[in-house]
Structures are given as structure tokens and as C-alpha cells.
Motif scaffolding. Structure first.
Motif, PDB file in Angstrom:
ATOM      1  N   ARG A 131      -3.376  -0.231 -10.682  1.00  0.00           N
ATOM      2  CA  ARG A 131      -3.072  -0.895 -12.141  1.00  0.00           C
ATOM      3  C   ARG A 131      -3.424   0.016 -13.097  1.00  0.00           C
ATOM      4  NH1 ARG A 131      -5.882  -6.686 -10.827  1.00  0.00           N
ATOM      5  NH2 ARG A 131      -7.281  -5.195  -9.661  1.00  0.00           N
ATOM      6  N   ARG A 154       5.313  -8.534  -2.629  1.00  0.00           N
ATOM      7  CA  ARG A 154       3.924  -9.061  -2.593  1.00  0.00           C
ATOM      8  C   ARG A 154       3.225  -9.439  -1.010  1.00  0.00           C
ATOM      9  NH1 ARG A 154       4.098 -12.860  -7.518  1.00  0.00           N
ATOM     10  NH2 ARG A 154       6.097 -12.775  -7.184  1.00  0.00           N
ATOM     11  N   SER A 192      -0.003  -6.780  -3.900  1.00  0.00           N
ATOM     12  CA  SER A 192       0.206  -7.905  -4.939  1.00  0.00           C
ATOM     13  C   SER A 192      -0.464  -7.391  -6.251  1.00  0.00           C
ATOM     14  CB  SER A 192      -0.247  -9.122  -4.236  1.00  0.00           C
ATOM     15  OG  SER A 192      -1.868  -8.907  -4.077  1.00  0.00           O
ATOM     16  N   ILE A 199       2.015  -6.978  -9.541  1.00  0.00           N
ATOM     17  CA  ILE A 199       2.009  -7.877 -10.522  1.00  0.00           C
ATOM     18  C   ILE A 199       1.661  -7.248 -11.863  1.00  0.00           C
ATOM     19  CG2 ILE A 199       0.358  -9.721 -11.525  1.00  0.00           C
ATOM     20  CD1 ILE A 199       0.050 -10.859  -8.320  1.00  0.00           C
ATOM     21  N   GLU A 200       0.774  -6.136 -11.860  1.00  0.00           N
ATOM     22  CA  GLU A 200       0.533  -5.542 -13.019  1.00  0.00           C
ATOM     23  C   GLU A 200       1.906  -4.669 -13.750  1.00  0.00           C
ATOM     24  OE1 GLU A 200      -1.434  -4.161 -16.329  1.00  0.00           O
ATOM     25  OE2 GLU A 200      -2.368  -5.475 -14.966  1.00  0.00           O
ATOM     26  N   MET A 242       4.787  -6.095 -13.225  1.00  0.00           N
ATOM     27  CA  MET A 242       5.999  -6.915 -13.672  1.00  0.00           C
ATOM     28  C   MET A 242       5.221  -7.321 -15.338  1.00  0.00           C
ATOM     29  SD  MET A 242       6.951  -9.566 -10.726  1.00  0.00           S
ATOM     30  CE  MET A 242       5.285 -10.160 -10.077  1.00  0.00           C
ATOM     31  N   ASN A 243       3.904  -7.514 -15.267  1.00  0.00           N
ATOM     32  CA  ASN A 243       3.430  -7.662 -16.654  1.00  0.00           C
ATOM     33  C   ASN A 243       3.496  -6.817 -17.633  1.00  0.00           C
ATOM     34  OD1 ASN A 243       2.254 -10.208 -15.715  1.00  0.00           O
ATOM     35  ND2 ASN A 243       0.200  -9.289 -15.214  1.00  0.00           N
ATOM     36  N   GLU A 271       9.989  -6.193  -4.599  1.00  0.00           N
ATOM     37  CA  GLU A 271       9.722  -7.452  -4.987  1.00  0.00           C
ATOM     38  C   GLU A 271      10.934  -8.345  -5.710  1.00  0.00           C
ATOM     39  OE1 GLU A 271       8.086 -11.100  -5.892  1.00  0.00           O
ATOM     40  OE2 GLU A 271       7.044  -9.818  -4.763  1.00  0.00           O
ATOM     41  N   ARG A 276      13.439  -7.278 -16.957  1.00  0.00           N
ATOM     42  CA  ARG A 276      12.467  -6.339 -15.914  1.00  0.00           C
ATOM     43  C   ARG A 276      13.583  -5.251 -15.548  1.00  0.00           C
ATOM     44  NH1 ARG A 276       8.833 -11.009 -13.003  1.00  0.00           N
ATOM     45  NH2 ARG A 276       7.578 -11.335 -14.894  1.00  0.00           N
TER      46      ARG A 276
END
Length: 301
Positions: free
Chosen positions: A95, A125, A130, A134-135, A137-138, A162, A171
Motif C-alpha cells: 500500500r 480480493r 485485499s 483496496i488501496e 482502487m482508492n 479484481e 478506474r
């Protein structure tokens, strides 16, 4: 570094030999990929003026050796804005690495962010990554809000990425398959990979077309290897002539037939695994097209 073309360590990229002319794709696919980048970069001010989202994400996917990296290098060379070229190892800190690279892209904007092998950081994920995905995507959402950034990613494994990364506009909103070349593209590749040599003996008997027709199961990388091996065979057999006091290597059909025998014996285990086939990327239970080329048969199998 704004306006420069760099990697994640801020080293300047050496991309002077990569051009769109060297990218061999169907014209519609080449136009779509190039246009997806050019349309935004050439019209940034007008797009902003009319409140049009100028964030774009493109995933290039396909088997190994189909030219995804070559496309990225051609894009990196053609654009006049900043380029940040990222490899899987640049995400080693997970991350933290994602945040750092996204921050670099924002600092360099307008910028083309190129991410090779994005499946390394964006796997589903359910496969256990995960936190990192997730990082990612953010950060991609943050790039959309920040704007002026085009993200181009490559992968050999589109199926493991994912869904929330690859199927959500903002994205990645364009997914382009880079498949194995069709006959016309294979013929162009053979001519491109042998352009430094004399292939007039092949041209006079339409042998270039014949080789291209029979190489229907090969990727661009394997066709390049086939041509390179044929050139080595030509050197070994001293198939050389003098033209204007310069040595010219002459490639003949015999050199390609010898090359077929040699490359067919190589271990392309990763390629075979990706294709789900045996041998040189072919079904091991039947004769290949290249084998029929060796025997002189005209019928494709």
C-alpha cells in the motif's frame, strides 16, 4: 521532473527506438489505442472548459509476447506530456508503494501512468491481496478526482484482476485484448524483423506469405525468434553477398526450415502453460502448420 519520461526511481526512460510504425496491430485497434490517449491530451483545455472528465484508464491484456509492452513504449514516446513507467517490483511495499506512485503521477500531471503486469497488485480480493487492491482502487479514484492523468496497464491474466478495478469507469474504462497476430500482421512482422537482410529469394516465390500463413499459432515474440534464428542459420551457412562494398545477409527458405526445427525443440514452458497446449504452443496430438511447412504440404492443419 514534470514533462519528463521517468520510471519509479526517477531515472529517465530510454525509448528512442520505440515508434507506432513498429507496432504491428490491426489498424482499427491501433487507431483506438492511440486515439484514446491523443484525444484527451490534445484537447485538455477544451475538455476542462466543458466539464468533461479527462481521466481515462486502459487495460491491455493478452498472452505473453503479443506486444503489450511495445505498445506502451510507443505511447510513451509519442506523447509530449510526463510519463511515469511502473513495474511490478515498484509495488514491493504494497500500500505504501501504491500511494507513493499515485502521488508521483499527480505531481507530474498531465501525465501518462503506465503500469506493467497490474495483476501483481490488482488481483481479485478472494486471492488474498485485499489490502493492496483496496488501496489501489482508492488511489485510482483519487486520480479521477485529480484529473489530467491517463493510466495504461498491461496484464497476461485479465481473469484474476479484481472486478471492481477492471469493470468500473473512472478506474479502468477501456479493456483491449492484444491477441496473436492475424495472417496480414504476421507477414508484416516477418518483413519487419528481416528488414536488415536480403529476402528477395523469399519474395520472388511468395515464401514470406507462406511462412506467415503457416505460423498462425505464434505470437509476435515467437515470430521474431523464428526470424532471428533463420538469420543465425544464414550466417552459419555463409549466405552473404557484397552490395556496394557492404556485406548483406541473404535469407532463404532453407534457413527458415532449419529455424522451425530448432525453435520447435525449445522449452517454452511458460508460453505453453498460458496457452493450455503442448509443444511449441500447439496441440501435441496433431501436426502443426509449421510442420506442414517443413514437409512442403499446402494444406493447413
Amino acid at each position: 521532473y514534470r514533462g519528463q519520461k521517468i520510471d519509479a526511481s526517477c531515472r529517465f526512460l530510454e525509448i528512442k527506438d520505440s515508434t507506432w510504425d513498429e507496432v504491428i496491430l490491426t489498424e482499427d485497434k491501433k487507431k483506438f489505442i492511440s486515439g484514446s490517449v491523443d484525444t484527451i491530451l490534445h484537447n485538455i483545455e477544451e475538455l476542462k472548459e466543458f466539464g468533461i472528465n479527462i481521466k481515462r484508464g486502459i487495460i491491455l491484456h493478452g498472452d505473453p509476447g503479443t506486444g503489450k509492452t511495445q505498445i506502451c513504449r510507443a505511447i510513451a514516446r509519442q506523447v509530449s506530456c510526463s510519463v511515469l513507467y511502473v513495474l511490478p517490483q515498484d509495488f514491493a511495499s504494497e500500500r505504501g508503494g501504491v500511494r507513493r506512485l499515485a502521488g508521483m503521477a499527480k505531481d507530474l500531471a498531465p501525465c501518462v501512468l503506465i503500469v506493467e503486469d497490474i495483476d501483481f497488485i490488482a488481483s481479485d480480493r478472494s486471492l488474498g491481496s485485499s489490502g493492496a487492491v483496496i488501496e489501489l482502487m482508492n488511489q485510482l479514484d483519487g486520480l479521477e478526482y485529480f484529473g489530467d492523468i491517463i493510466t495504461i496497464a498491461t496484464t497476461n491474466h485479465i481473469n484474476v484482476i479484481e472486478d471492481a478495478v477492471k469493470n468500473r469507469p473512472g478506474r479502468f474504462d477501456r479493456i483491449v485484448e492484444i491477441g496473436k497476430p492475424e495472417t496480414a500482421e504476421r507477414e508484416k512482422m516477418i518483413r519487419s524483423f528481416t528488414k536488415r537482410f536480403d529476402i528477395s529469394a523469399l519474395e520472388s516465390e511468395n515464401k514470406v506469405q507462406e511462412i506467415a500463413l503457416h505460423a498462425k499459432d505464434l505470437s509476435g515474440a515467437h515470430i521474431k525468434d523464428l526470424c532471428n534464428t533463420a538469420a543465425m542459420n544464414a550466417v552459419q551457412s555463409r549466405s552473404i553477398k557484397m552490395v556496394d562494398n557492404k556485406k548483406v545477409l541473404v535469407l532463404k527458405m532453407e534457413h527458415f526450415k532449419e529455424a522451425v526445427i530448432e525453435v520447435s525443440k525449445k522449452d517454452f514452458s511458460s508460453y505453453v502453460q498460458q496457452q493450455g497446449k503442448g509443444g511449441f504452443g500447439f496441440d501435441p496430438n496433431r501436426r502443426t502448420s509449421l510442420e506442414s511447412l517443413l514437409s512442403g504440404d499446402d494444406e493447413l492443419v
